[in-house]
Every structure is written in structure tokens, then in C-alpha cells.
Scaffold this motif. Structure first.
Motif, mmCIF file in Angstrom:
data_model
loop_
_atom_site.group_PDB
_atom_site.id
_atom_site.type_symbol
_atom_site.label_atom_id
_atom_site.label_comp_id
_atom_site.label_asym_id
_atom_site.label_seq_id
_atom_site.Cartn_x
_atom_site.Cartn_y
_atom_site.Cartn_z
ATOM 1 N N LEU A 239 0.708 -1.171 0.033
ATOM 2 C CA LEU A 239 -0.056 0.069 -0.018
ATOM 3 C C LEU A 239 0.751 1.146 -0.209
ATOM 4 O O LEU A 239 1.847 1.330 0.620
ATOM 5 C CB LEU A 239 -0.760 0.028 1.022
ATOM 6 C CG LEU A 239 -1.919 -1.242 1.461
ATOM 7 C CD1 LEU A 239 -2.822 -0.873 2.564
ATOM 8 C CD2 LEU A 239 -2.872 -0.945 0.043
ATOM 9 N N GLU A 262 -3.577 3.504 -0.640
ATOM 10 C CA GLU A 262 -4.013 3.396 -2.044
ATOM 11 C C GLU A 262 -3.016 2.107 -2.319
ATOM 12 O O GLU A 262 -2.252 1.755 -1.821
ATOM 13 C CB GLU A 262 -3.751 4.581 -3.008
ATOM 14 C CG GLU A 262 -4.777 5.776 -2.486
ATOM 15 C CD GLU A 262 -4.172 6.809 -3.406
ATOM 16 O OE1 GLU A 262 -2.936 7.151 -3.626
ATOM 17 O OE2 GLU A 262 -5.247 7.784 -3.808
ATOM 18 N N LYS A 263 -3.487 1.478 -3.483
ATOM 19 C CA LYS A 263 -2.860 0.380 -3.952
ATOM 20 C C LYS A 263 -2.421 0.607 -5.229
ATOM 21 O O LYS A 263 -3.285 0.969 -6.225
ATOM 22 C CB LYS A 263 -3.786 -1.019 -3.717
ATOM 23 C CG LYS A 263 -3.041 -2.487 -4.044
ATOM 24 C CD LYS A 263 -4.014 -3.493 -3.787
ATOM 25 C CE LYS A 263 -3.353 -4.884 -4.011
ATOM 26 N NZ LYS A 263 -4.455 -6.026 -3.976
ATOM 27 N N GLN A 277 -8.153 2.498 -1.191
ATOM 28 C CA GLN A 277 -8.511 1.423 -0.491
ATOM 29 C C GLN A 277 -9.164 1.895 0.712
ATOM 30 O O GLN A 277 -10.337 1.426 0.854
ATOM 31 C CB GLN A 277 -7.000 0.886 -0.065
ATOM 32 C CG GLN A 277 -6.462 0.167 -1.142
ATOM 33 C CD GLN A 277 -6.890 -0.847 -1.845
ATOM 34 O OE1 GLN A 277 -7.289 -2.119 -1.392
ATOM 35 N NE2 GLN A 277 -7.183 -0.686 -3.217
ATOM 36 N N TYR A 278 -8.717 2.787 1.546
ATOM 37 C CA TYR A 278 -9.489 3.172 2.936
ATOM 38 C C TYR A 278 -8.846 4.370 3.373
ATOM 39 O O TYR A 278 -7.609 4.602 2.923
ATOM 40 C CB TYR A 278 -9.464 2.076 3.884
ATOM 41 C CG TYR A 278 -8.215 1.503 4.037
ATOM 42 C CD1 TYR A 278 -7.202 1.833 5.035
ATOM 43 C CD2 TYR A 278 -7.784 0.166 3.623
ATOM 44 C CE1 TYR A 278 -6.195 1.386 5.400
ATOM 45 C CE2 TYR A 278 -6.810 -0.339 3.837
ATOM 46 C CZ TYR A 278 -5.965 0.230 4.920
ATOM 47 O OH TYR A 278 -4.712 -0.450 5.319
ATOM 48 N N ASN A 299 -13.662 2.523 4.254
ATOM 49 C CA ASN A 299 -13.282 2.338 2.996
ATOM 50 C C ASN A 299 -14.152 2.920 1.862
ATOM 51 O O ASN A 299 -14.014 2.377 0.626
ATOM 52 C CB ASN A 299 -13.417 0.560 2.597
ATOM 53 C CG ASN A 299 -14.651 0.098 3.042
ATOM 54 O OD1 ASN A 299 -15.698 0.845 3.061
ATOM 55 N ND2 ASN A 299 -14.706 -1.323 3.325
#
Length: 378
Positions: A239, A262-263, A277-278, A299
Motif C-alpha cells: 500500500l 492506496e494500492k 483502499q481506505y 473504505n
């Protein structure tokens, strides 16, 4: 059949009492309505570009019967009391907005309107304004500097000017408490319940939150500080974690910290850029230096971080429709307490800015063809 009816009634009572379904619709009241006019004593003026008003302020100073209104195009600030113009604080570098009037006519008009004009050597282009607790106010001030290399453009810098309500200059707030150091990008500023000034800004692409009292910096949190307090116990190599926001609670004793995770998309994916992502919500207690978690993983990307609501609750902005926004009120323990909803009538683009203050007030700035209005929501 009777048993089923009892169950249904009980369910409805339970639902009606649940905060998830509770919505408080806020109604607006007019704080002030001003004509947009070139006549300097009877309104405010903004230049128009193809029918779109330019240089409309994003924040106006409001407290009790006082309204302090920046007029950047004219390099001046107007102070209204009981909705009547009482003072114009004017930059010495500003052109005379009443140049068509003869001096004796101008003097008579000022006396008749009971308006005082003060000149300032430090004021240039005023921006955001907040009123303090000691009969004072702060104004974001932009000093443009001509680009002498080719003369084709301009650049400048920001500082915060401190005045009393009589227009007397009290000092300059520079970055980290040094008056000679400008701010790059002031994203938000306000005064807390004790009158301390908080400034959230980006400097050389790094976020900072500073607290100032009597012109001196008394507390500062950097983006690295924020990051370490958000993610000290969790480092996921898959991440990208960043500190997104830092806001003080109204009493100035704690800081709301918001992080975004974020990914990176898979190599064979059509996605571009990092994928949300959250968010992580925590708060930092200044005195104890302890960090407490509000939400470890929220999320929904549409749950947008906002200011603390009061000393024990936070706000999360949710866009419900083009004309409706909702503020979910959560406790610092993560429980949903209420939903505050604002519905904008008319042409949505006429609503230029809606903001919340550390004093607990919602305001909106709205422009019309020939006027500007400021509303409070309750």
C-alpha cells in the motif's frame, strides 16, 4: 398475527431511533446581502469574466454583529457592523476606487455614511479572514511580485496579517513564527475557542499544521509527524500510505489525523494510478502525546474528511446529489450520532463556497447577477 404486529412496530421504533437513519435538515438564514457595485460605499465589487465573477472570497470573518469582508480586487477590507459599512481598511498601494468623486464630495459621502477609511502599508491583496477572541482578526495577505526576468508573468508570497477591529496593525504571522518566512499555500486557517490561530498549509509539497499565539508559534505538526502517528504500528508494503489532513479540535487540545491508503494496480490491469483502499482516522492528544483510533479502515472514498464538529465529535462530508450534501457526525469512539443535511436551491454554481468554523457555524457564500449573500445554516 398480533405477535407479528408487535415485532413490526418494535422494528420501526428501533429503526427510527437509529442514528444511521436520522437526518437533521439544516435551514438557512441570511447573514448579509450586499450589492455588487462599483460604488464603494454601498456594496462590494468583483470583476467579471464572460459573466463569471472573479476573486470572490472563499472565507469571510463573521462574529456576532461583525462581518469582515475581503475585497481583493480593490486591495481592501470592509468591516460591517449591524450590516452597515463602518470601516474600509485600504492598502496604500491600491488605486482610489472613488477617483471620479471630487475630494469634498467624497468626504461628505464618508461622513454621511459614517464610514472611516484607514490606510495600511502592509496590506496588499486580502484573502481568507478569521476573527479572533481579543477584538482582533487575521487576514491571509498576498504580495504579488513582478517577474523581472521577462516581465510576462507574476509570482508572489503569502503571509498572515494581524489587525485589531479598529484597523490597527498588530503584526505579521510568518511561517514557523518568523515574520520574514512566507507561506506557499495556505489551505485553511481558523481561531479556536481560546483565540489561538491555526494554519494548515502546504510548503514545498509537504503538509504542515501550526498553532500561533500572540504572533509566536507554540505548536507544530509536520506531515512526517502525522504519518508516524497514523501508521507507526502498520506498514504494508503493498500500500501507498499518506497523511491527508490535520485539523485541530475546537478547544485546541487534540488534532484530528486522517490518512489515505492506496494500492498500485496489477501489471495487467487497465487501471491508471493508485487505487483507493481506505482512510484511517485518529486523533492525537497534545498534552499526553497519545494517539487514539477513531476508524482503522473507512473504505468508502466518498466519505470525505472534514473538520471536527465539536470537542468530542468529527464530521465526514458526503455528497448525496448535485444539490445536496450531508455531514455525518461521528463520536471520537467511532459511533454515528447524527446526519446534518444541506440542500442548495437554485443554480448550484451560484453557491461558491460552504465552510464550517471551529466556533461551530456552517456558512455558505452565494453570488447572484447583481449581489452576493452569506448564509448561516442551523
Amino acid at each position: 398475527m398480533k405477535k407479528i404486529w408487535i415485532i413490526v412496530v418494535g422494528f420501526l421504533i428501533l429503526v427510527s431511533g437509529c442514528a444511521r437513519f436520522r437526518v437533521s435538515n439544516l435551514s438557512k438564514s441570511t447573514v448579509i446581502s450586499l450589492p455588487i457595485t462599483e460604488e464603494n460605499l454601498h456594496g462590494v465589487y468583483f470583476p467579471s469574466d464572460n459573466g463569471v465573477l472573479q476573486m470572490v472570497p472563499g472565507r469571510v470573518g463573521i462574529k456576532d454583529n461583525l462581518i469582515i469582508f475581503p475585497e481583493p480586487y480593490r486591495n481592501q477590507i470592509k468591516i460591517f457592523k449591524d450590516r452597515k459599512l463602518r470601516m474600509i481598511l485600504k492598502s496604500n498601494r491600491a488605486p482610489d476606487a472613488d477617483s471620479t468623486q471630487k475630494p469634498e464630495e467624497k468626504k461628505k459621502a464618508l461622513i454621511s455614511a459614517q464610514v472611516e477609511i484607514k490606510k495600511s502599508d502592509v496590506l496588499n491583496v486580502p484573502g481568507k479572514i478569521v476573527i479572533g477572541e481579543q477584538d482582533d482578526f487575521y487576514v491571509e495577505n498576498y504580495d504579488p511580485i513582478k517577474n523581472t526576468d521577462d516581465g510576462s508573468g507574476r509570482f508572489g508570497f503569502y503571509r498572515i496579517l494581524h489587525f485589531d477591529l479598529n484597523g490597527n496593525f498588530k503584526g505579521i504571522i510568518g511561517r514557523k513564527g518568523q515574520s520574514e518566512l512566507p507561506f506557499d499555500n495556505i489551505m485553511w486557517m481558523d481561531t479556536d475557542k481560546e483565540g489561538a490561530l491555526w494554519v494548515f498549509y502546504r510548503q514545498l509539497d509537504e503538509l504542515n499544521l501550526d498553532m500561533y499565539s500572540e504572533g509566536n508559534m507554540v505548536f507544530s505538526m509536520t506531515e512526517n509527524d502525522c504519518f508516524s502517528r497514523l501508521y507507526r504500528e502498520r506498514q504494508d508494503k503493498n500500500l501507498q500510505n499518506v497523511c491527508e489532513y490535520m485539523y485541530p479540535f475546537p478547544d485546541g487540545s487534540r488534532i484530528l489525523l486522517v490518512g489515505r491508503s492506496e494500492k498500485e494496480p496489477e501489471k495487467d490491469s487497465n487501471e491508471k494510478g493508485y487505487i483507493f483502499q481506505y482512510r484511517t482516522f485518529k486523533y492525537y492528544d497534545i498534552e499526553s502525546r497519545k494517539v487514539e483510533t477513531i476508524f482503522e479502515k473507512m473504505n468508502d472514498p466518498d466519505d470525505f474528511p472534514f473538520l471536527p464538529y465539536d470537542d468530542n465529535n468529527i464530521l465526514i462530508w458526503q455528497t448525496r446529489s448535485p444539490n445536496t450534501i450531508r455531514f455525518a457526525v461521528y463520536s471520537t469512539g467511532g459511533s454515528l450520532k447524527n446526519n446534518l443535511e444541506i440542500e442548495f436551491d437554485g443554480f448550484i454554481h451560484s453557491w461558491r463556497r460552504t465552510y464550517y468554523t471551529l466556533k461551530g457555524n456552517f456558512y455558505s457564500i452565494r453570488t447572484f447577477k447583481d449581489s452576493i449573500k452569506i448564509y448561516e445554516w442551523n
